[in-house]
Design a protein around this motif. Structure first.
Motif, PDB file in Angstrom:
ATOM      1  N   VAL A 185      -7.570 -36.692 -91.395  1.00 45.89           N
ATOM      2  CA  VAL A 185      -8.428 -35.591 -91.843  1.00 45.89           C
ATOM      3  C   VAL A 185      -9.744 -35.726 -91.086  1.00 45.89           C
ATOM      4  CG1 VAL A 185      -9.430 -34.352 -93.790  1.00 45.89           C
ATOM      5  CG2 VAL A 185      -7.344 -35.699 -94.118  1.00 45.89           C
ATOM      6  N   ILE A 207     -14.939 -37.874 -81.322  1.00 47.47           N
ATOM      7  CA  ILE A 207     -15.203 -39.320 -81.357  1.00 47.47           C
ATOM      8  C   ILE A 207     -14.248 -40.051 -82.301  1.00 47.47           C
ATOM      9  CG2 ILE A 207     -17.086 -39.191 -83.093  1.00 47.47           C
ATOM     10  CD1 ILE A 207     -17.238 -41.369 -79.973  1.00 47.47           C
ATOM     11  N   VAL A 208     -13.674 -39.369 -83.291  1.00 45.46           N
ATOM     12  CA  VAL A 208     -12.761 -40.062 -84.215  1.00 45.46           C
ATOM     13  C   VAL A 208     -11.369 -39.410 -84.263  1.00 45.46           C
ATOM     14  CG1 VAL A 208     -12.482 -41.164 -86.468  1.00 45.46           C
ATOM     15  CG2 VAL A 208     -14.785 -40.612 -85.688  1.00 45.46           C
ATOM     16  N   ILE A 217     -11.538 -28.586 -90.922  1.00 43.83           N
ATOM     17  CA  ILE A 217     -12.183 -27.710 -91.910  1.00 43.83           C
ATOM     18  C   ILE A 217     -11.423 -26.401 -92.146  1.00 43.83           C
ATOM     19  CG2 ILE A 217     -13.817 -26.652 -90.253  1.00 43.83           C
ATOM     20  CD1 ILE A 217     -15.820 -27.231 -92.865  1.00 43.83           C
ATOM     21  N   THR A 225     -14.921 -46.691 -82.854  1.00 46.66           N
ATOM     22  CA  THR A 225     -14.495 -46.414 -84.233  1.00 46.66           C
ATOM     23  C   THR A 225     -12.972 -46.347 -84.315  1.00 46.66           C
ATOM     24  OG1 THR A 225     -16.499 -45.138 -84.513  1.00 46.66           O
ATOM     25  CG2 THR A 225     -14.795 -44.834 -86.170  1.00 46.66           C
ATOM     26  N   VAL A 238     -14.533 -37.441 -92.141  1.00 45.33           N
ATOM     27  CA  VAL A 238     -15.110 -36.110 -92.316  1.00 45.33           C
ATOM     28  C   VAL A 238     -16.624 -36.167 -92.537  1.00 45.33           C
ATOM     29  CG1 VAL A 238     -15.155 -34.085 -93.857  1.00 45.33           C
ATOM     30  CG2 VAL A 238     -12.957 -35.068 -93.148  1.00 45.33           C
ATOM     31  N   GLY A 239     -17.055 -37.004 -93.477  1.00 44.30           N
ATOM     32  CA  GLY A 239     -18.478 -37.039 -93.837  1.00 44.30           C
ATOM     33  C   GLY A 239     -18.761 -36.239 -95.093  1.00 44.30           C
ATOM     34  N   LYS A 240     -17.775 -36.215 -96.032  1.00 47.09           N
ATOM     35  CA  LYS A 240     -17.974 -35.528 -97.312  1.00 47.09           C
ATOM     36  C   LYS A 240     -17.536 -36.441 -98.451  1.00 47.09           C
ATOM     37  CE  LYS A 240     -17.902 -30.831 -95.704  1.00 47.09           C
ATOM     38  NZ  LYS A 240     -17.149 -29.607 -95.433  1.00 47.09           N
ATOM     39  N   ASN A 284     -21.289 -42.016 -95.982  1.00 42.16           N
ATOM     40  CA  ASN A 284     -22.198 -41.039 -96.596  1.00 42.16           C
ATOM     41  C   ASN A 284     -23.231 -41.785 -97.427  1.00 42.16           C
ATOM     42  OD1 ASN A 284     -20.426 -38.599 -95.951  1.00 42.16           O
ATOM     43  ND2 ASN A 284     -19.015 -39.878 -97.124  1.00 42.16           N
ATOM     44  N   ALA A 308     -11.237 -33.845 -87.130  1.00 42.10           N
ATOM     45  CA  ALA A 308     -10.703 -33.653 -85.773  1.00 42.10           C
ATOM     46  C   ALA A 308     -11.792 -33.796 -84.719  1.00 42.10           C
ATOM     47  CB  ALA A 308     -10.066 -32.267 -85.686  1.00 42.10           C
ATOM     48  N   SER A 309     -12.784 -34.679 -84.965  1.00 43.88           N
ATOM     49  CA  SER A 309     -13.888 -34.778 -84.006  1.00 43.88           C
ATOM     50  C   SER A 309     -13.438 -35.470 -82.723  1.00 43.88           C
ATOM     51  CB  SER A 309     -15.057 -35.537 -84.628  1.00 43.88           C
ATOM     52  OG  SER A 309     -14.723 -36.887 -84.773  1.00 43.88           O
ATOM     53  N   GLY A 317     -16.201 -49.997 -90.915  1.00 33.39           N
ATOM     54  CA  GLY A 317     -17.556 -50.162 -90.374  1.00 33.39           C
ATOM     55  C   GLY A 317     -17.827 -51.516 -89.718  1.00 33.39           C
ATOM     56  N   GLY A 340     -15.284 -42.404 -93.290  1.00 29.90           N
ATOM     57  CA  GLY A 340     -16.523 -41.710 -93.661  1.00 29.90           C
ATOM     58  C   GLY A 340     -17.641 -42.662 -94.068  1.00 29.90           C
TER      59      GLY A 340
END
Ligand code: NAD
Length: 290
Positions: free
Chosen positions: A170, A175-176, A196, A147, A215-217, A238, A172-173, A269, A236
């Protein structure tokens, strides 16, 4: 004025051709068809199709269309950590296999970090193991998260300068957000990572020359949070209740403010699978793994 759309599908067409040429060359060099192993843990003969099954199929199709083989390794949900590690060792020793991907999520009894560190760093084509994470940290040759490689590819294909630019990430995982921070730092950007617990997110996002959101939001980033002319990369994904797929950025409003923006779907993607294949086809030079 409306932003330039950074069209991932258009970049993907060019990359697909480059990788097809590379596959012909690499398969001829090694004398067999290079293979990517995708390890999937699932209920045998499960009736339903989940996101991981869809991703596996897409990756398999992409690999085959480029000219490499794909081996799906199905493992049962009851597998123990030790049995799983033996299965990965077997793939590590198989000379035809140049890349190994383990589909997540894993059953809760499997220690993810221990398991993923079983994959030989050279074959860890999504950069999930600690060896590659450490190499990236130390600025050594590394397999990286596909990614993140896809985000860098979009920035490079769009010829967006990074030197000295203020980049706000934005998310902080592991994987990304975190690997991307290191990759952008290596390219001399000034990078801040929000998460967050960040207070007053817009204070940061408004400063960005390049804003990257993972983020996923849906709708997290609105037009007032974006500096006019900024480059906005939306990682993201979703799925809304009506089935529509959107990113984390309010695309319709933000495209009127930004200088350039990736759509979702059709931005980062389409490049992610291709980055897995690229890392399967390329060798990692100067790596000594003891
Ligand atoms: P994650 O859940 O592991 O991490 C989310 C991050 O967002 C965390 O660091 C968290 O602190 C931060 N966060 C949550 N709420 C926030 C808020 N209100 N403000 C600021 N930060 C907040 O997620 P992930 O695996 O990194 O995935 C993130 C998104 O990227 C998801 O939508 C996922 O589907 C997508 N994704 C896309 C690709 C791709 O190839 N395009 C690949 C991986 C993930």
């Amino acid at each position: 004025m409306s932003a330039t759309i950074l069209d991932g599908r258009e970049y993907a067409t060019a990359i697909r051709q480059e990788l097809t040429d590379l596959a012909i060359q690499r398969n001829a060099e090694v004398g067999y068809t290079i293979t990517l192993a995708i390890v999937v843990v699932r209920e045998p003969n499960a009736a339903t199709v989940n996101a991981s099954d869809i991703y596996t199929r897409q990756l398999q199709r992409t690999a085959q269309s480029i000219g490499i083989d794909c081996r799906i390794v199905d493992l049962p949900l009851t597998i123990t950590l030790e049995e799983f590690r033996v299965a990965l060792h077997d793939l590590n020793e198989d000379k035809q296999i140049h890349g190994i991907i383990v589909q997540l999520p894993l059953p809760p009894h499997i220690d993810r970090e221990v398991l993923l560190d079983t994959i030989k760093p050279e074959r860890d084509v999504d950069g999930v193991g600690s060896f590659n994470a450490g190499s990236l940290f130390l600025n050594l040759p590394a397999r990286v998260s596909a990614t993140c490689a896809a985000v860098m590819e979009v920035l490079d294909r769009a010829a967006i300068p990074l030197d000295g630019k203020r980049v706000i990430i934005v998310g902080a995982s592991t994987i990304v957000g975190k690997p991307l921070m290191l990759m952008l730092l290596q390219r001399h950007a000034t990078v801040s990572v929000c998460h967050i617990y960040t207070q007053d997110l817009s204070l940061f996002t408004q400063q960005a020359d390049i804003l990257i959101v993972a983020v996923g939001k849906p709708g997290l980033i609105t037009s007032t949070m974006v500096r006019p002319g900024a480059v906005v990369i939306d990682v993201g994904i979703n799925v809304l209740p009506d089935g529509t797929v959107v990113g984390d950025v309010d695309f319709t409003a933000v495209r009127e403010i930004a200088g350039a923006i990736t759509p979702v779907p059709g931005g980062v993607g389409p490049l992610t699978n291709l980055m897995v294949i690229r890392q399967t086809l390329t060798t990692l030079d100067n790596v000594v793994f003891l």
